[in-house]
Write a protein that holds these residues in place. Sequence first.
Motif, PDB file in Angstrom:
ATOM      1  N   ARG A  82      20.312  71.684 108.869  1.00  0.00           N
ATOM      2  CA  ARG A  82      19.753  72.515 107.800  1.00  0.00           C
ATOM      3  C   ARG A  82      20.288  73.945 107.812  1.00  0.00           C
ATOM      4  NH1 ARG A  82      13.369  70.808 108.085  1.00  0.00           N
ATOM      5  NH2 ARG A  82      13.652  68.670 107.338  1.00  0.00           N
ATOM      6  N   ALA A  83      20.977  74.321 108.885  1.00  0.00           N
ATOM      7  CA  ALA A  83      21.562  75.658 108.971  1.00  0.00           C
ATOM      8  C   ALA A  83      22.872  75.557 109.744  1.00  0.00           C
ATOM      9  CB  ALA A  83      20.611  76.628 109.671  1.00  0.00           C
ATOM     10  N   PRO A  84      23.838  76.420 109.434  1.00  0.00           N
ATOM     11  CA  PRO A  84      25.122  76.364 110.127  1.00  0.00           C
ATOM     12  C   PRO A  84      25.069  76.880 111.561  1.00  0.00           C
ATOM     13  CG  PRO A  84      25.115  78.182 108.576  1.00  0.00           C
ATOM     14  CD  PRO A  84      23.833  77.419 108.361  1.00  0.00           C
ATOM     15  N   LEU A  85      24.053  77.659 111.880  1.00  0.00           N
ATOM     16  CA  LEU A  85      23.897  78.218 113.224  1.00  0.00           C
ATOM     17  C   LEU A  85      22.457  78.045 113.673  1.00  0.00           C
ATOM     18  CD1 LEU A  85      24.682  80.001 115.707  1.00  0.00           C
ATOM     19  CD2 LEU A  85      24.169  81.996 114.262  1.00  0.00           C
ATOM     20  N   LEU A  86      22.297  77.479 114.855  1.00  0.00           N
ATOM     21  CA  LEU A  86      20.992  77.419 115.505  1.00  0.00           C
ATOM     22  C   LEU A  86      21.114  78.205 116.796  1.00  0.00           C
ATOM     23  CD1 LEU A  86      20.949  74.946 113.556  1.00  0.00           C
ATOM     24  CD2 LEU A  86      19.546  73.806 115.248  1.00  0.00           C
ATOM     25  N   ILE A  87      20.118  78.994 117.083  1.00  0.00           N
ATOM     26  CA  ILE A  87      20.083  79.728 118.342  1.00  0.00           C
ATOM     27  C   ILE A  87      18.856  79.228 119.101  1.00  0.00           C
ATOM     28  CG2 ILE A  87      19.944  81.975 119.471  1.00  0.00           C
ATOM     29  CD1 ILE A  87      21.095  83.177 116.840  1.00  0.00           C
ATOM     30  N   ALA A  88      19.102  78.487 120.165  1.00  0.00           N
ATOM     31  CA  ALA A  88      18.009  77.965 120.983  1.00  0.00           C
ATOM     32  C   ALA A  88      17.451  79.102 121.827  1.00  0.00           C
ATOM     33  CB  ALA A  88      18.506  76.835 121.869  1.00  0.00           C
ATOM     34  N   ILE A  89      16.120  79.201 121.864  1.00  0.00           N
ATOM     35  CA  ILE A  89      15.426  80.218 122.643  1.00  0.00           C
ATOM     36  C   ILE A  89      14.903  79.530 123.896  1.00  0.00           C
ATOM     37  CG2 ILE A  89      13.648  81.987 122.649  1.00  0.00           C
ATOM     38  CD1 ILE A  89      15.738  82.029 120.195  1.00  0.00           C
ATOM     39  N   VAL A  90      15.344  79.990 125.048  1.00  0.00           N
ATOM     40  CA  VAL A  90      14.979  79.353 126.309  1.00  0.00           C
ATOM     41  C   VAL A  90      14.222  80.346 127.186  1.00  0.00           C
ATOM     42  CG1 VAL A  90      15.853  78.207 128.389  1.00  0.00           C
ATOM     43  CG2 VAL A  90      17.031  77.889 126.188  1.00  0.00           C
ATOM     44  N   SER A  91      13.023  79.953 127.591  1.00  0.00           N
ATOM     45  CA  SER A  91      12.289  80.710 128.600  1.00  0.00           C
ATOM     46  C   SER A  91      12.855  80.279 129.944  1.00  0.00           C
ATOM     47  CB  SER A  91      10.793  80.394 128.515  1.00  0.00           C
ATOM     48  OG  SER A  91      10.112  80.989 129.587  1.00  0.00           O
ATOM     49  N   SER A  92      13.381  81.254 130.681  1.00  0.00           N
ATOM     50  CA  SER A  92      14.047  80.964 131.945  1.00  0.00           C
ATOM     51  C   SER A  92      13.417  81.832 133.029  1.00  0.00           C
ATOM     52  CB  SER A  92      15.543  81.274 131.791  1.00  0.00           C
ATOM     53  OG  SER A  92      16.255  80.893 132.929  1.00  0.00           O
ATOM     54  N   PRO A  93      12.235  81.417 133.521  1.00  0.00           N
ATOM     55  CA  PRO A  93      11.487  82.265 134.449  1.00  0.00           C
ATOM     56  C   PRO A  93      12.254  82.560 135.737  1.00  0.00           C
ATOM     57  CG  PRO A  93      10.452  80.108 134.228  1.00  0.00           C
ATOM     58  CD  PRO A  93      11.591  80.144 133.270  1.00  0.00           C
ATOM     59  N   GLN A  94      12.086  83.785 136.193  1.00  0.00           N
ATOM     60  CA  GLN A  94      12.734  84.259 137.411  1.00  0.00           C
ATOM     61  C   GLN A  94      11.689  84.382 138.517  1.00  0.00           C
ATOM     62  OE1 GLN A  94      16.154  84.640 137.290  1.00  0.00           O
ATOM     63  NE2 GLN A  94      15.777  83.766 135.266  1.00  0.00           N
ATOM     64  N   PRO A  95      12.096  84.202 139.763  1.00  0.00           N
ATOM     65  CA  PRO A  95      11.139  84.374 140.864  1.00  0.00           C
ATOM     66  C   PRO A  95      10.586  85.807 140.864  1.00  0.00           C
ATOM     67  CG  PRO A  95      13.199  83.414 141.645  1.00  0.00           C
ATOM     68  CD  PRO A  95      13.426  83.842 140.225  1.00  0.00           C
ATOM     69  N   SER A  96       9.275  85.917 140.965  1.00  0.00           N
ATOM     70  CA  SER A  96       8.647  87.240 140.977  1.00  0.00           C
ATOM     71  C   SER A  96       7.245  87.135 141.566  1.00  0.00           C
ATOM     72  CB  SER A  96       8.556  87.809 139.563  1.00  0.00           C
ATOM     73  OG  SER A  96       7.854  89.036 139.564  1.00  0.00           O
ATOM     74  N   ASP A  97       6.915  88.080 142.430  1.00  0.00           N
ATOM     75  CA  ASP A  97       5.565  88.147 142.992  1.00  0.00           C
ATOM     76  C   ASP A  97       4.607  88.875 142.069  1.00  0.00           C
ATOM     77  OD1 ASP A  97       6.315  86.773 145.282  1.00  0.00           O
ATOM     78  OD2 ASP A  97       6.830  88.615 146.367  1.00  0.00           O
ATOM     79  N   LYS A  98       5.151  89.659 141.126  1.00  0.00           N
ATOM     80  CA  LYS A  98       4.258  90.459 140.295  1.00  0.00           C
ATOM     81  C   LYS A  98       4.261  90.101 138.809  1.00  0.00           C
ATOM     82  CE  LYS A  98       7.263  94.483 139.626  1.00  0.00           C
ATOM     83  NZ  LYS A  98       7.360  95.914 139.757  1.00  0.00           N
ATOM     84  N   VAL A  99       5.206  89.288 138.331  1.00  0.00           N
ATOM     85  CA  VAL A  99       5.255  88.922 136.917  1.00  0.00           C
ATOM     86  C   VAL A  99       5.091  87.405 136.805  1.00  0.00           C
ATOM     87  CG1 VAL A  99       6.544  89.080 134.763  1.00  0.00           C
ATOM     88  CG2 VAL A  99       6.844  90.856 136.511  1.00  0.00           C
ATOM     89  N   GLU A 100       3.929  87.011 136.295  1.00  0.00           N
ATOM     90  CA  GLU A 100       3.626  85.582 136.185  1.00  0.00           C
ATOM     91  C   GLU A 100       4.490  84.910 135.117  1.00  0.00           C
ATOM     92  OE1 GLU A 100      -0.483  84.453 136.235  1.00  0.00           O
ATOM     93  OE2 GLU A 100      -1.052  86.368 137.142  1.00  0.00           O
ATOM     94  N   GLU A 101       4.574  83.581 135.211  1.00  0.00           N
ATOM     95  CA  GLU A 101       5.423  82.827 134.293  1.00  0.00           C
ATOM     96  C   GLU A 101       5.012  82.988 132.838  1.00  0.00           C
ATOM     97  OE1 GLU A 101       6.867  78.671 134.642  1.00  0.00           O
ATOM     98  OE2 GLU A 101       7.136  79.204 136.757  1.00  0.00           O
ATOM     99  N   TRP A 102       3.705  83.028 132.558  1.00  0.00           N
ATOM    100  CA  TRP A 102       3.269  83.165 131.169  1.00  0.00           C
ATOM    101  C   TRP A 102       3.789  84.465 130.578  1.00  0.00           C
ATOM    102  CZ3 TRP A 102       0.724  87.347 129.441  1.00  0.00           C
ATOM    103  CH2 TRP A 102       0.018  88.127 130.368  1.00  0.00           C
ATOM    104  N   GLU A 103       3.827  85.529 131.396  1.00  0.00           N
ATOM    105  CA  GLU A 103       4.316  86.820 130.904  1.00  0.00           C
ATOM    106  C   GLU A 103       5.817  86.756 130.651  1.00  0.00           C
ATOM    107  OE1 GLU A 103       4.359  91.554 132.100  1.00  0.00           O
ATOM    108  OE2 GLU A 103       3.235  90.161 133.365  1.00  0.00           O
ATOM    109  N   GLN A 104       6.521  86.037 131.492  1.00  0.00           N
ATOM    110  CA  GLN A 104       7.958  85.892 131.303  1.00  0.00           C
ATOM    111  C   GLN A 104       8.270  85.072 130.045  1.00  0.00           C
ATOM    112  OE1 GLN A 104      10.394  85.226 134.822  1.00  0.00           O
ATOM    113  NE2 GLN A 104       8.595  85.619 136.111  1.00  0.00           N
ATOM    114  N   GLU A 105       7.445  84.059 129.777  1.00  0.00           N
ATOM    115  CA  GLU A 105       7.618  83.275 128.544  1.00  0.00           C
ATOM    116  C   GLU A 105       7.335  84.148 127.318  1.00  0.00           C
ATOM    117  OE1 GLU A 105       5.864  79.232 126.512  1.00  0.00           O
ATOM    118  OE2 GLU A 105       6.123  79.253 128.686  1.00  0.00           O
TER     119      GLU A 105
END
Length: 187
Positions: A82-105
């Motif tokens: 339906r479009a000539p360009l698609l840009i996939a958005i990927v949540s790619s969580p990084q190891p962190s003691d202070k930033v939880e995964e939900w915040e990274q997403e």
Amino acid sequence: MSTPTSGSALESVRARRSWSKVTDDAPTREELLPLIAAASRVADHANLTPWRLIELRGDDRLRLGRAIGEATGDGPSMKPLRAPLLIAIVSSPQPSDKVEEWEQEAVASGVAHMLSLLLDEAGWGVMWRTGGFVRAAAVAKAHGLTRREKLLGWLYVGGRPPREREAFRAAVDPDRVLGRMPGGDAR
């Protein structure tokens, strides 16, 4: 406090709309790079960059259609065409003691929205598309996602058709959604 001027972020956000139909024109990779650099300025606690983008053009869209078909049990999906360009958005969580995964997403979602605004402002038709198959194993495999990564959907990007007249969605009533913390003063 000053009033927003022409070309302001407020004006751009108010003018934003989703384009469900686009033409075969699309920004080049070179045109995308500065927009992605600007979108990366989204708030990112601890500067983890917990996201990445995947550019899908040409036959990549057919491969995605086959993966969607595998995930849904139907034949290959034509939706990615339906479009000539698609840009996939990927949540790619990084190891962190202070930033939880939900915040990274949330950061990855912010980048996607910021990029959609920048593409819209640059004159491209954009729509953020998702679906029940976004988290399917076949679709993740087609994108080369790691076990920890999550696909958040795709920005479908193309040229704006000259005569598309979709309904413009009105803004919500801000008084309805902005409240006060319980027990606070009622100013």
